[in-house]
Design an enzyme around this catalytic site. Sequence first.
Site, mmCIF file in Angstrom:
data_model
loop_
_atom_site.group_PDB
_atom_site.id
_atom_site.type_symbol
_atom_site.label_atom_id
_atom_site.label_comp_id
_atom_site.label_asym_id
_atom_site.label_seq_id
_atom_site.Cartn_x
_atom_site.Cartn_y
_atom_site.Cartn_z
ATOM 1 N N ILE A 32 0.843 -1.201 0.000
ATOM 2 C CA ILE A 32 0.000 0.000 0.000
ATOM 3 C C ILE A 32 0.880 1.253 0.000
ATOM 4 O O ILE A 32 0.652 2.189 -0.769
ATOM 5 C CB ILE A 32 -0.956 -0.005 1.217
ATOM 6 C CG1 ILE A 32 -2.048 -1.067 1.017
ATOM 7 C CG2 ILE A 32 -1.590 1.380 1.418
ATOM 8 C CD1 ILE A 32 -3.029 -1.195 2.166
ATOM 9 N N ASP A 80 13.495 1.748 12.603
ATOM 10 C CA ASP A 80 12.354 1.089 13.240
ATOM 11 C C ASP A 80 11.497 2.181 13.863
ATOM 12 O O ASP A 80 11.995 2.975 14.666
ATOM 13 C CB ASP A 80 12.871 0.112 14.317
ATOM 14 C CG ASP A 80 11.763 -0.801 14.834
ATOM 15 O OD1 ASP A 80 10.619 -0.336 14.990
ATOM 16 O OD2 ASP A 80 12.060 -1.980 15.092
ATOM 17 N N LYS A 140 5.557 13.061 16.212
ATOM 18 C CA LYS A 140 6.469 13.910 16.979
ATOM 19 C C LYS A 140 7.691 14.338 16.154
ATOM 20 O O LYS A 140 8.157 15.459 16.249
ATOM 21 C CB LYS A 140 6.901 13.175 18.254
ATOM 22 C CG LYS A 140 7.616 14.070 19.243
ATOM 23 C CD LYS A 140 7.714 13.453 20.614
ATOM 24 C CE LYS A 140 8.668 14.231 21.499
ATOM 25 N NZ LYS A 140 8.299 15.654 21.671
ATOM 26 N N SER A 170 -5.024 3.364 8.957
ATOM 27 C CA SER A 170 -5.743 2.715 10.042
ATOM 28 C C SER A 170 -6.393 1.431 9.514
ATOM 29 O O SER A 170 -5.902 0.824 8.549
ATOM 30 C CB SER A 170 -6.791 3.684 10.612
ATOM 31 O OG SER A 170 -7.374 3.157 11.763
ATOM 32 N N LYS A 188 -5.085 0.184 16.203
ATOM 33 C CA LYS A 188 -5.635 1.099 15.197
ATOM 34 C C LYS A 188 -6.659 2.054 15.814
ATOM 35 O O LYS A 188 -6.782 3.207 15.377
ATOM 36 C CB LYS A 188 -6.272 0.305 14.050
ATOM 37 C CG LYS A 188 -5.292 -0.581 13.271
ATOM 38 C CD LYS A 188 -4.249 0.214 12.505
ATOM 39 C CE LYS A 188 -3.479 -0.659 11.508
ATOM 40 N NZ LYS A 188 -2.408 0.060 10.804
ATOM 41 N N ILE A 217 -7.585 -5.355 0.917
ATOM 42 C CA ILE A 217 -6.927 -4.848 -0.291
ATOM 43 C C ILE A 217 -6.110 -5.980 -0.913
ATOM 44 O O ILE A 217 -5.175 -6.506 -0.289
ATOM 45 C CB ILE A 217 -6.014 -3.640 0.030
ATOM 46 C CG1 ILE A 217 -6.799 -2.528 0.753
ATOM 47 C CG2 ILE A 217 -5.372 -3.114 -1.270
ATOM 48 C CD1 ILE A 217 -7.938 -1.894 -0.033
HETATM 49 C C1 HXC Z 1 1.435 -15.290 18.311
HETATM 50 C C2 HXC Z 1 3.340 -14.101 17.780
HETATM 51 C C3 HXC Z 1 3.161 -14.365 16.391
HETATM 52 C C4 HXC Z 1 2.027 -15.168 16.033
HETATM 53 C C5 HXC Z 1 4.924 -13.153 16.613
HETATM 54 N N1 HXC Z 1 4.455 -13.341 17.846
HETATM 55 N N2 HXC Z 1 4.159 -13.776 15.703
HETATM 56 N N3 HXC Z 1 2.502 -14.544 18.720
HETATM 57 N N4 HXC Z 1 1.195 -15.593 17.022
HETATM 58 N N5 HXC Z 1 1.765 -15.496 14.761
HETATM 59 C C6 HXC Z 1 5.034 -12.861 19.103
HETATM 60 C C7 HXC Z 1 6.440 -13.372 19.353
HETATM 61 O O1 HXC Z 1 6.427 -14.687 19.857
HETATM 62 C C8 HXC Z 1 6.929 -12.366 20.388
HETATM 63 O O2 HXC Z 1 6.395 -12.613 21.662
HETATM 64 C C9 HXC Z 1 6.287 -11.080 19.917
HETATM 65 O O3 HXC Z 1 5.182 -11.438 19.082
HETATM 66 C C10 HXC Z 1 7.240 -10.239 19.107
HETATM 67 O O4 HXC Z 1 7.733 -11.014 18.047
HETATM 68 P P1 HXC Z 1 9.154 -10.702 17.373
HETATM 69 O O5 HXC Z 1 9.268 -11.543 16.166
HETATM 70 O O6 HXC Z 1 10.222 -10.780 18.402
HETATM 71 O O7 HXC Z 1 8.987 -9.162 17.055
HETATM 72 P P2 HXC Z 1 9.470 -8.308 15.858
HETATM 73 O O8 HXC Z 1 10.678 -8.906 15.216
HETATM 74 O O9 HXC Z 1 9.536 -6.957 16.352
HETATM 75 O O10 HXC Z 1 8.297 -8.472 14.785
HETATM 76 C C11 HXC Z 1 7.062 -7.799 14.928
HETATM 77 C C12 HXC Z 1 5.925 -8.599 14.306
HETATM 78 C C13 HXC Z 1 6.267 -9.059 12.887
HETATM 79 C C14 HXC Z 1 4.678 -7.715 14.333
HETATM 80 C C15 HXC Z 1 5.683 -9.833 15.174
HETATM 81 O O11 HXC Z 1 5.189 -9.793 12.334
HETATM 82 C C16 HXC Z 1 6.619 -7.911 12.013
HETATM 83 O O12 HXC Z 1 7.739 -7.398 12.068
HETATM 84 N N6 HXC Z 1 5.740 -7.474 11.150
HETATM 85 C C17 HXC Z 1 6.001 -6.308 10.269
HETATM 86 C C18 HXC Z 1 5.486 -6.542 8.925
HETATM 87 C C19 HXC Z 1 4.012 -6.747 8.922
HETATM 88 O O13 HXC Z 1 3.444 -7.346 9.838
HETATM 89 N N7 HXC Z 1 3.342 -6.280 7.883
HETATM 90 C C20 HXC Z 1 1.934 -6.502 7.734
HETATM 91 C C21 HXC Z 1 1.231 -5.317 8.123
HETATM 92 S S1 HXC Z 1 -0.390 -5.531 7.579
HETATM 93 P P3 HXC Z 1 7.254 -13.349 22.834
HETATM 94 O O14 HXC Z 1 6.331 -13.387 24.016
HETATM 95 O O15 HXC Z 1 7.568 -14.722 22.298
HETATM 96 O O16 HXC Z 1 8.465 -12.516 23.056
HETATM 97 C C22 HXC Z 1 -1.380 -4.803 8.598
HETATM 98 C C23 HXC Z 1 -2.800 -4.885 8.163
HETATM 99 C C24 HXC Z 1 -3.712 -4.324 9.192
HETATM 100 O O17 HXC Z 1 -1.000 -4.261 9.551
HETATM 101 C C25 HXC Z 1 -5.128 -4.630 8.837
HETATM 102 C C26 HXC Z 1 -5.559 -3.949 7.553
HETATM 103 C C27 HXC Z 1 -6.920 -4.326 7.083
#
Ligand code: HXC
Length: 284
Positions: A32, A80, A140, A170, A188, A217
């Site tokens: 997006i 980040d 900020k 959002s 959100k 989307i």
């Molecule tokens: C349960 C989970 C999990 C899962 C991660 N965790 N995946 N728990 N089910 N499937 C837990 C981990 O065990 C950990 O907890 C904590 O979340 C943090 O995980 P990390 O991998 O250490 O964190 P990090 O590397 O910072 O990654 C953040 C993330 C990851 C959110 C988990 O998915 C990410 O980086 N995503 C960014 C890209 C992304 O998601 N894009 C899509 C956006 S779409 P513990 O307790 O074990 O420490 C979107 C759409 C919204 O937002 C809706 C629109 C309609």
Amino acid sequence: MSVPRSEYLSTAWRDGIFANRVLFITGGAGSIGSAQTRAMVHLGADACIIGRSVEKTEAAAKEIAKVRNGARVIGIGGVDVRSYDSLKAAADRCVKELGSIDFVVAGAAGNFIAPIAGLSPNAFKSVIDIDTIGTFNTIKATIPYLIESAARNPNPNDDGTTGGRFVSTSATFHYTGMPLQSHVSAAKAAIDSLMGSVALEYGPYGVTANCIAPGAIEGTEGMERLASASIDRRTRTKGVPSGRWGSVRDVADATVFVFSDAGNYVNGTNLVVDGAGWRRQGAL
Ligand code: HXC
């Protein structure tokens, strides 16, 4: 003037409306975010894309720069949104290299599918940190520049120029609640609230702040993550009153509208781009 054609943009818009303006976007390398950036660059803006991955962010900037001859698009990776200091440094660098920040999109987000019982406290916090705290940090880091931009580009004015506008990406989950997305829903909802506060605090300076809430989307990472969790695609498509899933272009067009002169009086609101899908959502 001839209207440019772009798969990222409807034909409603004319060339050059964002000339000499700069877009600062977190998550700008995503599906997006890159469509929003392409649309803005297509219409004359320069852009600064912020992302966690250096490689992905720089590659996206290079690709997007091809959209228009002479476009300046820089990618700042290794940032980040959970770190205010790195965002602030990126915003300062954007202004140093491109001259200003006139439009901001806070698009960086984190998502995964999990029931509440399957979420560790840290998992819930991770999404709040990326989405909500990340949006606060982006506000900020950029609001002083948006206030300057709004002062240079008072709205409404005679020459079609705009500036000083903030858009957060959002969602609609929190309108109904959403199974397996309690973390994203809560994050959100807070973003919607933040945009309202920015509109109230900085509206008097000429700044606008709005949410764009995309529905389902097609072709996005978010949809891939959600759709893979037992959501039947055909069933969901039928459930959207407009009869189809959205495209990244639908979201890019909404972004252009809010940033354009046509959006001068749109402030502190949520623009839902979902074909009325949220009205039928809430249960899987
Ligand atoms: C349960 C989970 C999990 C899962 C991660 N965790 N995946 N728990 N089910 N499937 C837990 C981990 O065990 C950990 O907890 C904590 O979340 C943090 O995980 P990390 O991998 O250490 O964190 P990090 O590397 O910072 O990654 C953040 C993330 C990851 C959110 C988990 O998915 C990410 O980086 N995503 C960014 C890209 C992304 O998601 N894009 C899509 C956006 S779409 P513990 O307790 O074990 O420490 C979107 C759409 C919204 O937002 C809706 C629109 C309609």
